[in-house]
Design a protein around this motif. Sequence first.
Motif, PDB file in Angstrom:
ATOM      1  N   LEU A 149      -7.942  13.260   3.485  1.00  0.00           N
ATOM      2  CA  LEU A 149      -6.929  12.877   2.506  1.00  0.00           C
ATOM      3  C   LEU A 149      -7.095  13.739   1.263  1.00  0.00           C
ATOM      4  N   PRO A 150      -6.016  14.032   0.568  1.00  0.00           N
ATOM      5  CA  PRO A 150      -6.167  14.724  -0.716  1.00  0.00           C
ATOM      6  C   PRO A 150      -7.100  13.918  -1.620  1.00  0.00           C
ATOM      7  N   GLU A 151      -7.965  14.614  -2.327  1.00  0.00           N
ATOM      8  CA  GLU A 151      -8.916  13.948  -3.223  1.00  0.00           C
ATOM      9  C   GLU A 151      -8.675  14.414  -4.651  1.00  0.00           C
ATOM     10  N   PRO A 152      -8.261  13.516  -5.524  1.00  0.00           N
ATOM     11  CA  PRO A 152      -7.895  12.140  -5.196  1.00  0.00           C
ATOM     12  C   PRO A 152      -6.483  12.081  -4.623  1.00  0.00           C
ATOM     13  N   ALA A 153      -6.209  11.027  -3.875  1.00  0.00           N
ATOM     14  CA  ALA A 153      -4.854  10.828  -3.392  1.00  0.00           C
ATOM     15  C   ALA A 153      -3.912  10.614  -4.580  1.00  0.00           C
ATOM     16  N   THR A 154      -2.662  10.971  -4.405  1.00  0.00           N
ATOM     17  CA  THR A 154      -1.682  10.831  -5.479  1.00  0.00           C
ATOM     18  C   THR A 154      -1.556   9.366  -5.884  1.00  0.00           C
ATOM     19  N   ALA A 164       3.910  13.590   0.022  1.00  0.00           N
ATOM     20  CA  ALA A 164       3.183  14.851   0.183  1.00  0.00           C
ATOM     21  C   ALA A 164       1.796  14.624   0.761  1.00  0.00           C
ATOM     22  N   ASP A 165       1.160  13.514   0.403  1.00  0.00           N
ATOM     23  CA  ASP A 165      -0.154  13.186   0.966  1.00  0.00           C
ATOM     24  C   ASP A 165      -0.031  12.886   2.455  1.00  0.00           C
ATOM     25  N   LEU A 166       1.008  12.145   2.820  1.00  0.00           N
ATOM     26  CA  LEU A 166       1.232  11.825   4.221  1.00  0.00           C
ATOM     27  C   LEU A 166       1.494  13.090   5.028  1.00  0.00           C
ATOM     28  N   VAL A 167       2.309  13.993   4.509  1.00  0.00           N
ATOM     29  CA  VAL A 167       2.619  15.239   5.217  1.00  0.00           C
ATOM     30  C   VAL A 167       1.355  16.045   5.472  1.00  0.00           C
ATOM     31  N   GLU A 168       0.445  16.069   4.511  1.00  0.00           N
ATOM     32  CA  GLU A 168      -0.808  16.792   4.689  1.00  0.00           C
ATOM     33  C   GLU A 168      -1.578  16.277   5.911  1.00  0.00           C
ATOM     34  N   VAL A 169      -1.583  14.980   6.113  1.00  0.00           N
ATOM     35  CA  VAL A 169      -2.267  14.400   7.269  1.00  0.00           C
ATOM     36  C   VAL A 169      -1.537  14.768   8.565  1.00  0.00           C
ATOM     37  N   LEU A 170      -0.210  14.731   8.553  1.00  0.00           N
ATOM     38  CA  LEU A 170       0.545  15.086   9.752  1.00  0.00           C
ATOM     39  C   LEU A 170       0.270  16.529  10.160  1.00  0.00           C
ATOM     40  N   LEU A 171       0.165  17.432   9.200  1.00  0.00           N
ATOM     41  CA  LEU A 171      -0.153  18.824   9.504  1.00  0.00           C
ATOM     42  C   LEU A 171      -1.523  18.951  10.149  1.00  0.00           C
ATOM     43  N   GLN A 172      -2.486  18.187   9.649  1.00  0.00           N
ATOM     44  CA  GLN A 172      -3.815  18.229  10.252  1.00  0.00           C
ATOM     45  C   GLN A 172      -3.791  17.753  11.703  1.00  0.00           C
ATOM     46  N   ASP A 216       0.866  -1.173   0.000  1.00  0.00           N
ATOM     47  CA  ASP A 216       0.000   0.000   0.000  1.00  0.00           C
ATOM     48  C   ASP A 216       0.911   1.233   0.000  1.00  0.00           C
ATOM     49  N   PHE A 217       1.143   1.812  -1.191  1.00  0.00           N
ATOM     50  CA  PHE A 217       2.104   2.904  -1.341  1.00  0.00           C
ATOM     51  C   PHE A 217       1.423   4.258  -1.133  1.00  0.00           C
ATOM     52  N   VAL A 218       2.041   5.104  -0.302  1.00  0.00           N
ATOM     53  CA  VAL A 218       1.516   6.431   0.013  1.00  0.00           C
ATOM     54  C   VAL A 218       2.556   7.470  -0.397  1.00  0.00           C
ATOM     55  N   TYR A 219       2.141   8.437  -1.183  1.00  0.00           N
ATOM     56  CA  TYR A 219       3.067   9.481  -1.607  1.00  0.00           C
ATOM     57  C   TYR A 219       3.345  10.434  -0.445  1.00  0.00           C
ATOM     58  N   VAL A 275      -8.574   9.304  20.759  1.00  0.00           N
ATOM     59  CA  VAL A 275      -7.601   8.330  21.241  1.00  0.00           C
ATOM     60  C   VAL A 275      -7.496   7.176  20.252  1.00  0.00           C
ATOM     61  N   GLY A 276      -6.282   6.649  20.098  1.00  0.00           N
ATOM     62  CA  GLY A 276      -6.087   5.454  19.279  1.00  0.00           C
ATOM     63  C   GLY A 276      -5.242   5.703  18.050  1.00  0.00           C
ATOM     64  N   ALA A 277      -4.408   4.733  17.729  1.00  0.00           N
ATOM     65  CA  ALA A 277      -3.542   4.816  16.552  1.00  0.00           C
ATOM     66  C   ALA A 277      -4.368   4.788  15.272  1.00  0.00           C
ATOM     67  N   VAL A 278      -3.792   5.351  14.218  1.00  0.00           N
ATOM     68  CA  VAL A 278      -4.464   5.456  12.923  1.00  0.00           C
ATOM     69  C   VAL A 278      -3.537   4.909  11.841  1.00  0.00           C
ATOM     70  N   ASN A 279      -4.042   3.990  11.027  1.00  0.00           N
ATOM     71  CA  ASN A 279      -3.282   3.528   9.864  1.00  0.00           C
ATOM     72  C   ASN A 279      -3.157   4.658   8.855  1.00  0.00           C
ATOM     73  N   LEU A 280      -1.935   4.851   8.340  1.00  0.00           N
ATOM     74  CA  LEU A 280      -1.754   5.846   7.297  1.00  0.00           C
ATOM     75  C   LEU A 280      -1.392   5.120   6.007  1.00  0.00           C
ATOM     76  N   GLY A 281      -2.441   4.730   5.317  1.00  0.00           N
ATOM     77  CA  GLY A 281      -2.349   4.049   4.037  1.00  0.00           C
ATOM     78  C   GLY A 281      -3.587   4.380   3.237  1.00  0.00           C
ATOM     79  N   LEU A 282      -3.645   3.900   2.015  1.00  0.00           N
ATOM     80  CA  LEU A 282      -4.728   4.276   1.104  1.00  0.00           C
ATOM     81  C   LEU A 282      -5.710   3.153   0.828  1.00  0.00           C
ATOM     82  N   ASP A 283      -5.518   1.977   1.440  1.00  0.00           N
ATOM     83  CA  ASP A 283      -6.357   0.811   1.147  1.00  0.00           C
ATOM     84  C   ASP A 283      -6.294   0.497  -0.348  1.00  0.00           C
ATOM     85  N   ARG A 284      -5.070   0.549  -0.856  1.00  0.00           N
ATOM     86  CA  ARG A 284      -4.849   0.392  -2.294  1.00  0.00           C
ATOM     87  C   ARG A 284      -3.638  -0.522  -2.493  1.00  0.00           C
TER      88      ARG A 284
END
Length: 309
Positions: free
Chosen positions: A292-297, A219-227, A214-217, A236-245
């Motif tokens: 997530l950016p729409e559409p994700a990269t 810049a998309d990941l950085v956008e989530v970290l900023l949020q 599941d490859f994540v670009y 509370v709770g960990a979050v998967n950072l992937g695209l389900d792709r």
Amino acid sequence: MTDTRVLVTGGAGFIGSHLVDALLARGQAVRVLDDFSTGKRANLPENGRLQVIEGDVADLSLVRQAVQGCRSVVHLAAVASVQASVDDPLGTHRSNLIGTLNLCEAMRESGVRRVVFASSAAVYGNNGEGESIHEETPKAPLTPYAADKLASEHYLDFYRRQHGLEPAVFRFFNVFGPRQDPASPYSGVISIFTERARQGLPITVFGDGGQTRDFVYVADLVEVLLQALDAPELEVGAVNLGLDRATSLNQLLAAIGEVLGDLPAVTHAEARPGDIRHSRASNVRLRQRYRLPEPATSVHEGLRALLDA
């Protein structure tokens, strides 16, 4: 926005340097703590709002100094190699777990609450293989690296409950993009394949190439970290950072060939023992909490940006 200084540990690395760029671009002051074992000074811009401290997160006194005067922290510093943790469990433990604990203590002492933490899909081990892995999938770390990441999650949750820290924990899947060093033993398959393809060198695939990731670009990941840094409150709770792709290595190679116009010889070797064949994130929780950016990269778009960099 100099009153919102952010400490980025590992800020000279692949992901960290992209985050530093994004923070500076929106006017924030940034402090980087990096030992430059894998990070590069060339990844960081010249900027009056950027301060760089060279050192190790395993050094508690230095971490205390780095945290002072910061509003929040993004903790990316780690020995990010599974194999290095197998070869040197004690050394990687100092960086990957003691470093996290040092940061928690320094934040508690300084009254800094918000911390964004890079955990890893490695905490799941082989569990959920071939399925969309969700956050409640049983954890089964198979290496010291994965064990340290999971233990770090538990320490962060303890400091949340006991001392009011506000951790945003993300389990990164396969991140790729510019500045990922193909010469590094920590590097991902995309940077290795693209660099060899650029040079016209033969590419070796371990196994039949049907394994998926599941490859994540980046810049998309950085956008989530900023949020996560900006959110008024965190659930509370960990979050998967992937695209389900899921993208197979064979599909990846075909995309590289399309972007470059050609592909060097590809050979196949025996699959490596212990390699997970399929890894894909469920991102239901991610989409509930963040945008997530729409559409994700796409992988193809990300490859083009990587190869043009």
